[in-house]
Design an enzyme around this catalytic site. Structure first.
Site, PDB file in Angstrom:
ATOM      1  CE  LYS A 158       3.872  12.208  -9.031  1.00 18.95           C
ATOM      2  NZ  LYS A 158       2.749  13.117  -9.366  1.00 18.95           N
ATOM      3  CB  ILE A 159       1.978   5.185  -8.683  1.00 15.69           C
ATOM      4  CG1 ILE A 159       2.822   5.945  -7.653  1.00 15.69           C
ATOM      5  CG2 ILE A 159       1.885   3.707  -8.317  1.00 15.69           C
ATOM      6  CD1 ILE A 159       2.213   6.068  -6.270  1.00 15.69           C
ATOM      7  CB  THR A 236      -0.914  -0.033  -3.829  1.00 19.30           C
ATOM      8  OG1 THR A 236      -0.985   0.450  -5.179  1.00 19.30           O
ATOM      9  CG2 THR A 236      -0.647  -1.518  -3.831  1.00 19.30           C
ATOM     10  CB  SER A 237      -4.609   4.243  -4.421  1.00 18.44           C
ATOM     11  OG  SER A 237      -4.539   5.632  -4.585  1.00 18.44           O
ATOM     12  NE  ARG A 238      -3.730   8.358   0.956  1.00 20.96           N
ATOM     13  CZ  ARG A 238      -2.441   8.135   0.711  1.00 20.96           C
ATOM     14  NH1 ARG A 238      -2.023   6.905   0.417  1.00 20.96           N
ATOM     15  NH2 ARG A 238      -1.557   9.114   0.791  1.00 20.96           N
ATOM     16  CG  ASP A 262       0.415  -1.197   0.926  1.00 17.53           C
ATOM     17  OD1 ASP A 262       0.931  -1.974   1.759  1.00 17.53           O
ATOM     18  OD2 ASP A 262       0.805  -0.010   0.766  1.00 17.53           O
ATOM     19  CD  GLU A 267      -4.189   3.054   5.803  1.00 22.57           C
ATOM     20  OE1 GLU A 267      -4.407   2.280   4.862  1.00 22.57           O
ATOM     21  OE2 GLU A 267      -3.196   3.813   5.861  1.00 22.57           O
ATOM     22  CG  HIS A 299      -0.117   2.892   3.944  1.00 27.06           C
ATOM     23  ND1 HIS A 299      -1.247   3.676   3.988  1.00 27.06           N
ATOM     24  CD2 HIS A 299       0.662   3.452   2.973  1.00 27.06           C
ATOM     25  CE1 HIS A 299      -1.143   4.662   3.116  1.00 27.06           C
ATOM     26  NE2 HIS A 299       0.007   4.548   2.486  1.00 27.06           N
ATOM     27  CD  GLN A 300       5.103  -4.288   3.311  1.00 26.98           C
ATOM     28  OE1 GLN A 300       4.628  -4.965   4.211  1.00 26.98           O
ATOM     29  NE2 GLN A 300       6.220  -4.634   2.691  1.00 26.98           N
ATOM     30  CB  ALA A 301       2.974   0.295  -1.527  1.00 28.48           C
ATOM     31  CG  PHE A 302       5.805   4.457   1.810  1.00 30.15           C
ATOM     32  CD1 PHE A 302       4.830   3.809   2.556  1.00 30.15           C
ATOM     33  CD2 PHE A 302       6.892   4.988   2.479  1.00 30.15           C
ATOM     34  CE1 PHE A 302       4.926   3.705   3.930  1.00 30.15           C
ATOM     35  CE2 PHE A 302       7.006   4.892   3.862  1.00 30.15           C
ATOM     36  CZ  PHE A 302       6.011   4.244   4.587  1.00 30.15           C
TER      37      PHE A 302
END
Ligand code: NAD
Length: 335
Positions: A158-159, A236-238, A262, A267, A299-302
């Protein structure tokens, strides 16, 4: 009146309290917000709750699941898409249901990915500070046209697909590595290739696959060796998709030209907390910060209004379905 369903919401920062309290006006659950992460030492806080609600850095390992089970917690509701932080095997073994939010806004993450690329390339973060200090010199700010460059996308779900559509709008050539071919992406001109070809030909590589046993440290020394000189890597995944030692080596040797993160391997000990008055003990993270061509967000992409609202709604719908309707829509167990 029947007893209210009680949910312990771990890792509750102010934005969680605000968004979940607002959406809960429709659901009327009893919410017990806990600021701490869920891990073995904090599991007891779920005492008396029917469900726990957790996020990306809560550590829901086998021991924690046993403890939750002993407390008679019935449901683990993830308020995120990834579930690599939950022992699915243990949940399955003892019959604990685990639900997640499979999609809340692919745009949020894809747009943040694009933001990292543009910022690393055109150095907005540096330009902003320079201009504020009255320094209008351009030396050191030279970027490149993204138009015409080759973008390698690892994981076109999806992303990944949302990101591909954006980059195709920039006039880029798109290479995809995924186990599944996608006709819509092919129609846009994207090509499915082997991982080696993607590494060899991409100017920018963006990671959008989940963290699994197969993808753990997929960006290691061997992978970096195959990449173009001055490659841009965006994750930006994990965090654990990248071997941090290997990228530090690649940055020091100038093989990696740009790194946008991200997410970060370790983290859990850093992100989502204000540590500005403490001494960061993670030497690898501190080393990463010293490179002028590394840009890290925590971790702010969402984190958009739309995504946060969708996260709260789907999480509560999942919990409502399980306890009230007796059905499970977004189970991780049966996937
Ligand atoms: P998705 O399930 O829609 O897509 C994942 C894609 O990866 C699928 O097409 C799948 O086939 C592919 N894939 C699986 N294993 C692979 C492998 N070994 N190699 C290559 N491709 C592989 O998921 P999504 O919604 O697009 O999310 C992607 C990832 O983004 C999530 O797993 C999550 O880790 C991360 N994420 C990060 C944030 C953030 O705020 N930074 C927010 C949401 C999601």
């Amino acid at each position: 009146m029947s007893k209210k369903i009680k949910i312990t919401v771990f890792n509750s920062k102010q934005w969680v309290v605000d968004s979940f309290s607002k959406i809960n006006q429709k659901f009327h659950f009893e919410l017990d917000f806990q600021e701490t992460r869920l891990y073995s030492k904090t599991a007891l806080l779920a005492n008396g709750s029917d469900a726990v609600c957790v996020f990306v850095n809560d550590d829901v390992n086998a021991e924690v699941i046993e403890k939750l089970h002993d407390l008679d917690v019935k449901l683990i509701a993830l308020r995120c898409a990834g579930f690599n932080n939950v022992s699915i095997e243990k949940a399955k073994e003892i019959g604990m249901e685990v639900v997640r939010v499979p999609a809340y806004s692919p745009f949020a993450v894809a747009e943040h990915t694009l933001g990292l690329i543009l910022s690393l390339n055109r150095k907005f973060h540096k330009a902003y500070n320079r201009v504020r200090e009255g320094n209008f010199a351009l030396d050191g700010l030279l970027g490149f046209d993204i138009h015409g460059k080759t973008i390698g996308v690892i994981g076109a779900g999806k992303i990944g697909q949302t990101f591909i559509k954006m980059m195709s709008g920039f006039g880029c050539e798109i290479l995809i590595y995924d186990m599944y071919e996608n006709q819509e992406m092919k129609d846009l001109g994207a090509k499915h290739v082997s991982l080696n070809t993607l590494y060899q030909k991409s100017d920018i590589i963006s990671l959008h696959c989940p963290l699994t046993k197969e993808t753990f440290h997929m960006i290691d020394e061997q992978a970096i060796e195959k990449m173009k000189d001055k490659v841009m890597i965006i994750n930006t995944s994990r965090g654990k998709l990248i071997d941090t030692d290997a990228v530090i080596k690649g940055l020091k040797s100038n093989k990696i030209g740009y790194l946008g993160l991200d997410v970060y391997e370790e983290e859990e000990a850093l992100f989502f907390e204000d540590l500005s008055e403490t001494i960061i003990q993670d030497d690898q993270f501190v080393r990463l910060q010293t490179f002028p061509n590394v840009l890290i967000t925590a971790h702010q992409a969402f984190f958009t209004k739309e995504a946060v609202t969708n996260i709260a709604e789907t999480t509560f719908e999942n919990i409502h379905d399980y306890f009230i309707e007796g059905k499970v829509e977004n189970s991780v167990i049966i996937e």
